[in-house]
Scaffold this motif. Structure first.
Motif, PDB file in Angstrom:
ATOM      1  N   SER A  42       0.870  -1.189   0.000  1.00 39.72           N
ATOM      2  CA  SER A  42       0.000   0.000   0.000  1.00 39.72           C
ATOM      3  C   SER A  42       0.904   1.236   0.000  1.00 39.72           C
ATOM      4  O   SER A  42       1.756   1.387   0.893  1.00 39.72           O
ATOM      5  CB  SER A  42      -0.877   0.021   1.257  1.00 39.72           C
ATOM      6  OG  SER A  42      -1.751  -1.081   1.282  1.00 39.72           O
ATOM      7  N   SER A  43       0.725   2.105  -0.977  1.00 37.92           N
ATOM      8  CA  SER A  43       1.651   3.246  -1.155  1.00 37.92           C
ATOM      9  C   SER A  43       1.845   4.065   0.109  1.00 37.92           C
ATOM     10  O   SER A  43       2.954   4.517   0.408  1.00 37.92           O
ATOM     11  CB  SER A  43       1.112   4.181  -2.246  1.00 37.92           C
ATOM     12  OG  SER A  43       1.102   3.530  -3.472  1.00 37.92           O
ATOM     13  N   CYS A  44       0.741   4.266   0.872  1.00 36.60           N
ATOM     14  CA  CYS A  44       0.839   5.147   2.044  1.00 36.60           C
ATOM     15  C   CYS A  44       1.744   4.555   3.118  1.00 36.60           C
ATOM     16  O   CYS A  44       2.253   5.286   3.962  1.00 36.60           O
ATOM     17  CB  CYS A  44      -0.540   5.451   2.611  1.00 36.60           C
ATOM     18  SG  CYS A  44      -1.430   3.989   3.131  1.00 36.60           S
ATOM     19  N   VAL A  58      -0.168   9.762  -0.037  1.00 38.77           N
ATOM     20  CA  VAL A  58      -1.363   9.539  -0.868  1.00 38.77           C
ATOM     21  C   VAL A  58      -2.635   9.354  -0.038  1.00 38.77           C
ATOM     22  O   VAL A  58      -3.701   9.108  -0.596  1.00 38.77           O
ATOM     23  CB  VAL A  58      -1.186   8.292  -1.780  1.00 38.77           C
ATOM     24  CG1 VAL A  58      -0.112   8.527  -2.818  1.00 38.77           C
ATOM     25  CG2 VAL A  58      -0.863   7.047  -0.956  1.00 38.77           C
ATOM     26  N   ARG A  59      -2.530   9.467   1.287  1.00 38.34           N
ATOM     27  CA  ARG A  59      -3.735   9.260   2.107  1.00 38.34           C
ATOM     28  C   ARG A  59      -4.734  10.392   1.862  1.00 38.34           C
ATOM     29  O   ARG A  59      -4.385  11.449   1.322  1.00 38.34           O
ATOM     30  CB  ARG A  59      -3.368   9.209   3.593  1.00 38.34           C
ATOM     31  CG  ARG A  59      -2.548   7.979   3.945  1.00 38.34           C
ATOM     32  CD  ARG A  59      -2.415   7.831   5.437  1.00 38.34           C
ATOM     33  NE  ARG A  59      -3.654   7.373   6.044  1.00 38.34           N
ATOM     34  CZ  ARG A  59      -4.033   7.666   7.287  1.00 38.34           C
ATOM     35  NH1 ARG A  59      -3.283   8.439   8.049  1.00 38.34           N
ATOM     36  NH2 ARG A  59      -5.160   7.190   7.757  1.00 38.34           N
ATOM     37  N   VAL A  93       1.255   0.564  -4.606  1.00 37.44           N
ATOM     38  CA  VAL A  93       0.034   0.907  -5.344  1.00 37.44           C
ATOM     39  C   VAL A  93      -0.969   1.521  -4.369  1.00 37.44           C
ATOM     40  O   VAL A  93      -0.964   1.204  -3.186  1.00 37.44           O
ATOM     41  CB  VAL A  93      -0.631  -0.321  -6.038  1.00 37.44           C
ATOM     42  CG1 VAL A  93       0.267  -0.902  -7.110  1.00 37.44           C
ATOM     43  CG2 VAL A  93      -1.023  -1.399  -5.052  1.00 37.44           C
ATOM     44  N   CYS A  94      -1.809   2.401  -4.902  1.00 38.01           N
ATOM     45  CA  CYS A  94      -2.851   3.013  -4.086  1.00 38.01           C
ATOM     46  C   CYS A  94      -4.163   2.965  -4.868  1.00 38.01           C
ATOM     47  O   CYS A  94      -4.353   3.736  -5.816  1.00 38.01           O
ATOM     48  CB  CYS A  94      -2.501   4.470  -3.756  1.00 38.01           C
ATOM     49  SG  CYS A  94      -3.863   5.323  -2.915  1.00 38.01           S
ATOM     50  N   PRO A  95      -5.060   2.054  -4.506  1.00 40.35           N
ATOM     51  CA  PRO A  95      -6.313   1.939  -5.262  1.00 40.35           C
ATOM     52  C   PRO A  95      -7.161   3.207  -5.247  1.00 40.35           C
ATOM     53  O   PRO A  95      -7.824   3.504  -6.248  1.00 40.35           O
ATOM     54  CB  PRO A  95      -7.053   0.794  -4.575  1.00 40.35           C
ATOM     55  CG  PRO A  95      -6.205   0.299  -3.476  1.00 40.35           C
ATOM     56  CD  PRO A  95      -4.904   1.017  -3.486  1.00 40.35           C
ATOM     57  N   GLU A  96      -7.118   3.963  -4.161  1.00 37.04           N
ATOM     58  CA  GLU A  96      -7.952   5.179  -4.127  1.00 37.04           C
ATOM     59  C   GLU A  96      -7.415   6.244  -5.072  1.00 37.04           C
ATOM     60  O   GLU A  96      -8.179   7.016  -5.659  1.00 37.04           O
ATOM     61  CB  GLU A  96      -8.052   5.709  -2.693  1.00 37.04           C
ATOM     62  CG  GLU A  96      -8.887   4.796  -1.806  1.00 37.04           C
ATOM     63  CD  GLU A  96      -9.038   5.268  -0.373  1.00 37.04           C
ATOM     64  OE1 GLU A  96      -8.936   6.481  -0.111  1.00 37.04           O
ATOM     65  OE2 GLU A  96      -9.259   4.393   0.496  1.00 37.04           O
ATOM     66  N   ARG A 127      -8.695  14.294  -0.226  1.00 38.98           N
ATOM     67  CA  ARG A 127     -10.033  13.872  -0.644  1.00 38.98           C
ATOM     68  C   ARG A 127     -10.867  13.579   0.595  1.00 38.98           C
ATOM     69  O   ARG A 127     -10.313  13.415   1.694  1.00 38.98           O
ATOM     70  CB  ARG A 127      -9.953  12.607  -1.528  1.00 38.98           C
ATOM     71  CG  ARG A 127      -9.298  11.433  -0.830  1.00 38.98           C
ATOM     72  CD  ARG A 127      -9.094  10.246  -1.759  1.00 38.98           C
ATOM     73  NE  ARG A 127      -8.354   9.151  -1.128  1.00 38.98           N
ATOM     74  CZ  ARG A 127      -7.035   9.063  -1.094  1.00 38.98           C
ATOM     75  NH1 ARG A 127      -6.298  10.018  -1.627  1.00 38.98           N
ATOM     76  NH2 ARG A 127      -6.438   8.035  -0.506  1.00 38.98           N
ATOM     77  N   MET A 140      -2.149  -1.944   4.278  1.00 38.75           N
ATOM     78  CA  MET A 140      -2.480  -1.023   5.365  1.00 38.75           C
ATOM     79  C   MET A 140      -3.813  -1.472   5.962  1.00 38.75           C
ATOM     80  O   MET A 140      -4.860  -1.330   5.326  1.00 38.75           O
ATOM     81  CB  MET A 140      -2.592   0.395   4.786  1.00 38.75           C
ATOM     82  CG  MET A 140      -2.996   1.425   5.796  1.00 38.75           C
ATOM     83  SD  MET A 140      -1.717   1.552   7.039  1.00 38.75           S
ATOM     84  CE  MET A 140      -2.438   2.780   8.102  1.00 38.75           C
ATOM     85  N   SER A 165      -8.044   0.193   6.468  1.00 39.36           N
ATOM     86  CA  SER A 165      -8.508   0.991   5.329  1.00 39.36           C
ATOM     87  C   SER A 165      -9.690   0.286   4.662  1.00 39.36           C
ATOM     88  O   SER A 165      -9.644  -0.933   4.474  1.00 39.36           O
ATOM     89  CB  SER A 165      -7.361   1.137   4.312  1.00 39.36           C
ATOM     90  OG  SER A 165      -7.874   1.352   3.013  1.00 39.36           O
ATOM     91  N   SER A 200     -10.255   0.328   1.716  1.00 45.43           N
ATOM     92  CA  SER A 200      -9.751  -0.161   0.423  1.00 45.43           C
ATOM     93  C   SER A 200      -8.758  -1.300   0.623  1.00 45.43           C
ATOM     94  O   SER A 200      -8.983  -2.421   0.195  1.00 45.43           O
ATOM     95  CB  SER A 200      -9.062   0.976  -0.342  1.00 45.43           C
ATOM     96  OG  SER A 200      -9.955   2.030  -0.535  1.00 45.43           O
ATOM     97  N   CYS A 201      -7.631  -1.016   1.286  1.00 48.87           N
ATOM     98  CA  CYS A 201      -6.540  -1.993   1.387  1.00 48.87           C
ATOM     99  C   CYS A 201      -6.665  -2.929   2.578  1.00 48.87           C
ATOM    100  O   CYS A 201      -5.964  -3.940   2.630  1.00 48.87           O
ATOM    101  CB  CYS A 201      -5.198  -1.270   1.495  1.00 48.87           C
ATOM    102  SG  CYS A 201      -4.744  -0.369   0.003  1.00 48.87           S
TER     103      CYS A 201
HETATM  104  S1  SF4 Z   1      -6.100   3.219  -0.663  1.00 49.59           S
HETATM  105 FE1  SF4 Z   1      -5.738   4.123   1.367  1.00 49.59          FE
HETATM  106  S2  SF4 Z   1      -4.706   2.497   2.518  1.00 49.59           S
HETATM  107 FE2  SF4 Z   1      -4.562   1.948   0.364  1.00 49.59          FE
HETATM  108  S3  SF4 Z   1      -2.612   2.807  -0.333  1.00 49.59           S
HETATM  109 FE3  SF4 Z   1      -4.175   4.339  -0.777  1.00 49.59          FE
HETATM  110  S4  SF4 Z   1      -4.151   5.663   0.998  1.00 49.59           S
HETATM  111 FE4  SF4 Z   1      -3.121   3.786   1.614  1.00 49.59          FE
END
Ligand code: SF4
Length: 309
Positions: free
Chosen positions: A17-19, A25-26, A50-53, A62, A116, A119, A121-122
């Motif tokens: 997870s990129s963050c 990227v959070r 990678v960051c899906p968001e 955001r 992460m 989250s 997402s992740c």
């Molecule tokens: S979607 Fe959220 S938890 Fe996943 S990498 Fe992006 S900022 Fe981090």
């Protein structure tokens, strides 16, 4: 047949997870460098953040998002949604971002992902950091990773020397197992010889039963048996061990090493010796180096990377 440790020559690839990798990227423009916790070992791997968001195009900063419905899996089965704090439905964008992130990992042939947790997402085991009743785990991307059979590591465990060591040795064994040929009984027995000590530590009754089963095989190897073996051992390798089992296994395998070489290794302690987890992790790493140097299998950690720091 060489019965020493397996030494991987290529730097293993890890998705993350990129963050957690220090990328800001959070939703609030922040990040956490969780990989810092493993120190110089960071250089032993190639990383693909990678960051899906962000792949969804939601941008930084955001509105935070949350899951509506049972969990991230239900979003893929049409009865769950992803909604921003402002009330905007971002389900389709998030699905596209998650699929795009998965495609990035697949392009690089990645099998391991550090996520992460917490989250929507992740996350894999939590989808909220606070106690909010907003969708249960896994998250929308976590669900995809789980279904695709990734070896999933929580980023938080990179902060503990012993938990990271446990994840790392099981991960290297997992990666090797995915690629090793299993077409003959000789190959199957060789793989089992390398991994059985670790399997015994993780689930002794299962490993004993498996050993008996493999010994009873005759004739050419049925491909279905090989596939089941690979799947079952892979599943076992995903399961963390315990400190008690790790120290027991360290001592047992160290005694074997001492018997084979006829020499002790300095600073390796019995399971009952009082020391902190950093000291135990250090002893394990010392034994891995001895194993690589002497060409003697250290069954606790049978697969090593040659460029280890
Ligand atoms: S979607 Fe959220 S938890 Fe996943 S990498 Fe992006 S900022 Fe981090």
């Amino acid at each position: 047949m060489d019965k020493g440790p397996i030494i991987l020559k290529e730097k293993p690839l890890i998705g993350i997870s990129s963050c957690c990798f220090g990328c800001a990227v959070r939703y609030n423009g922040r990040s956490m460098d969780m990989v810092k916790g493993i120190g110089r070992e960071k250089g032993d791997f190639r990383w693909v953040p990678v960051c899906p968001e962000n792949a969804a195009g939601l941008g930084v900063p955001r509105d935070p998002i949350h899951l509506v419905g049972e969990n991230g899996r239900s979003v893929w089965h049409q009865d769950g949604r992803v909604v921003s704090r402002g009330g905007k439905d971002v389900t389709d964008a998030l699905k596209a971002g998650a699929l795009e992130s998965l495609a990035t990992l697949a392009r690089a042939n990645i099998k391991v992902f550090i996520y992460m947790d917490g989250s929507p997402s992740c996350g894999v085991y939590r989808t909220t950091l606070k106690k909010q009743n907003r969708g249960k785990p896994p998250g929308i991307f976590g669900a995809l990773l789980d279904e695709a059979g990734y070896f999933l590591i929580p980023a938080l465990d990179l902060q503990s020397p012993i938990k990271w060591w446990d994840w790392r040795r099981r991960m290297l064994a997992f990666l090797w197992l995915q690629a090793v040929p299993l077409t003959t009984r000789a190959e199957l027995y060789d793989v089992w010889y390398r991994l059985k000590f670790l399997c015994q530590e993780l689930d002794n009754p299962w490993a004993r039963e498996q050993g008996r089963y493999l010994a009873s095989l005759t004739g050419p190897l049925d491909p279905e048996i090989a596939t089941n073996f690979r799947r079952q051992v892979s599943d076992l390798l995903r399961r963390p061990s315990t400190l008690k089992r790790i120290t027991g296994s360290l001592w047992k395998n160290y005694c074997h090493h001492r018997k084979v070489t006829g020499r002790p290794v300095a600073d390796i302690n019995e399971p009952t010796a009082l020391r902190n987890i950093t000291a135990i992790a250090r002893e394990l790493i010392v034994m891995e180096r001895e194993s690589a140097k002497e060409g003697i299998l250290f069954g606790t950690s049978p697969v090593l990377y040659s460029g280890r720091s």
